[in-house]
Scaffold this active site. Structure first.
Site, PDB file in Angstrom:
ATOM      1  N   CYS A   5       0.864  -1.170   0.000  1.00  0.00           N
ATOM      2  CA  CYS A   5       0.000   0.000   0.000  1.00  0.00           C
ATOM      3  C   CYS A   5       0.906   1.226   0.000  1.00  0.00           C
ATOM      4  CB  CYS A   5      -1.000  -0.003   1.159  1.00  0.00           C
ATOM      5  SG  CYS A   5      -0.320   0.174   2.805  1.00  0.00           S
ATOM      6  N   CYS A  79      -2.113   1.311  -4.693  1.00  0.00           N
ATOM      7  CA  CYS A  79      -0.876   1.845  -5.278  1.00  0.00           C
ATOM      8  C   CYS A  79      -0.399   0.976  -6.425  1.00  0.00           C
ATOM      9  CB  CYS A  79       0.213   1.959  -4.223  1.00  0.00           C
ATOM     10  SG  CYS A  79       0.756   0.362  -3.597  1.00  0.00           S
ATOM     11  N   CYS A  83       3.824  -0.366  -8.439  1.00  0.00           N
ATOM     12  CA  CYS A  83       4.386  -1.702  -8.249  1.00  0.00           C
ATOM     13  C   CYS A  83       4.925  -2.254  -9.565  1.00  0.00           C
ATOM     14  CB  CYS A  83       3.298  -2.619  -7.701  1.00  0.00           C
ATOM     15  SG  CYS A  83       3.921  -4.170  -7.093  1.00  0.00           S
TER      16      CYS A  83
END
Length: 131
Positions: A5, A79, A83
């Site tokens: 996150c 998010c 990534c």
């Protein structure tokens, strides 16, 4: 399994705590954030303690390419774009309310939703919950 996150202070820490506890250590668990906070959300810690999971010793960690590369499953929570994506990995995005700045009642709801999703993950992995 890697939980990601933004701040690695609430959702991802709660998910990692549940997976560590409910898997009885049978799953290697990591968590990280794209912009880690200074400390874990104290309300998230309190909510988890209410359910018997202690995440007080955890610290927010920065998301690294190595952490993603070393994980078979990557679960993002708000998010996903930050990534890195590698072929052959399983990616999921859990849409969960951000507990930052929220009171205990709201955080309990997020906690309970995370617990349910972790139990689903364990069932998919054919792992019986440890408690």
């Amino acid at each position: 399994m890697l939980f990601v996150c933004v701040h690695n202070a609430g959702r991802s820490q709660m998910a990692a705590g549940y997976l560590r506890t409910l898997s009885g250590g049978r799953v290697e668990v990591r968590s990280a954030g794209s912009a880690p906070a200074e400390q874990i959300n104290p309300v998230a810690v309190e909510a988890m303690l209410e359910d018997g999971v202690d995440i007080r010793a955890e610290q927010p960690k920065v998301l690294t390419t190595q952490a993603v590369r070393a994980s078979d499953v990557v679960i993002t929570m708000g998010c996903g774009d930050a990534c890195p994506v590698f072929p052959g990995k399983r990616y999921e995005d859990w849409e969960l309310a951000d507990p930052a700045g929220q009171g205990i009642e709201t955080v309990r709801g997020v906690r309970d939703e995370i617990r349910a999703r972790v139990l689903t993950l364990l069932a998919e992995l054919d792992i019986d919950p440890a408690r």
